[in-house]
Design an enzyme around this catalytic site. Sequence first.
Site, PDB file in Angstrom:
ATOM      1  N   LYS A  83       0.790  -1.160  -0.162  1.00  0.00           N
ATOM      2  CA  LYS A  83      -0.007  -0.109   0.037  1.00  0.00           C
ATOM      3  C   LYS A  83       0.945   1.213  -0.010  1.00  0.00           C
ATOM      4  CE  LYS A  83      -4.431   0.535   2.422  1.00  0.00           C
ATOM      5  NZ  LYS A  83      -5.319   0.793   3.462  1.00  0.00           N
TER       6      LYS A  83
HETATM    7  O1  G3P Z   1      -7.892   1.249   5.520  1.00  0.00           O
HETATM    8  C1  G3P Z   1      -7.896   2.598   4.881  1.00  0.00           C
HETATM    9  C2  G3P Z   1      -9.390   3.192   5.297  1.00  0.00           C
HETATM   10  O2  G3P Z   1     -10.367   2.189   5.064  1.00  0.00           O
HETATM   11  C3  G3P Z   1      -9.512   3.874   6.817  1.00  0.00           C
HETATM   12  O3  G3P Z   1     -10.621   4.133   6.968  1.00  0.00           O
HETATM   13  O4  G3P Z   1     -12.210   4.770   8.956  1.00  0.00           O
HETATM   14  O5  G3P Z   1      -9.778   5.756   8.851  1.00  0.00           O
HETATM   15  O6  G3P Z   1     -11.366   6.575   7.173  1.00  0.00           O
HETATM   16  P1  G3P Z   1     -10.937   5.312   8.373  1.00  0.00           P
END
Ligand code: G3P
Length: 215
Positions: A83
């Site tokens: 990533k």
């Molecule tokens: O892993 C990436 C993403 O899904 C993170 O989400 O909830 O931290 O905005 P959030």
Amino acid sequence: MKLFLDTANLQEIKDVVSWGILDGVTTNPTLCSKENIPFEDLVKQICRLVPGPVSVECVSTKAEDIVAEARKLSLLAPNVVIKIPINIEGLKATKILSAEGIKVNMTLIFSPSQALLAAKAGAAYVSPFIGRLDDISHHGMELVEEIVTIFENYNLEAEVIVASVRHPGHVVEAALLGAHITTMPYSVMEKLVRHPLTDIGIERFLQDWQKVTHK
Ligand code: G3P
């Protein structure tokens, strides 16, 4: 649509693997920081559990350092996907890594142009962050729609991972738009299966079954 868990928690992953519907896992530095396991051990354990790709994020910021870090991470398990946050250094690194056959998931995508560049650099996956756009009063799903359209227009092979998912509605909208993958927290994955009318229906069938006579 493929369903990924967005977690670094081994118990959550084991649970959903046992349901028989898990296609992959995405992690990020924030999620890994919540687990009290050394990072490389954690990645190896997750990769052993998951019957599919596991995204592991690079924290280097210069292209040559990202490439070195990614090459090292990719040796941890055959299903590791690297990533990399989208920016110019990230694009340079993605071009090199994808030419080497290392799969890259370009992350922190907030615009269709970022997704287009990521796909052109050879990323196998792009991750638009829907919830974080909704949080600032944008429409995250419009971004998914635009990216899916652009990729279809040009037959770009990168798969769209709808990320930063907050509720089951996001998953359904992503599926209706034809996104390849949605990654979500365990809490959302669990909500996908539940419906109060199903619970009431099971309860009623079980009660009525008591009244059935058996010889
Ligand atoms: O892993 C990436 C993403 O899904 C993170 O989400 O909830 O931290 O905005 P959030």
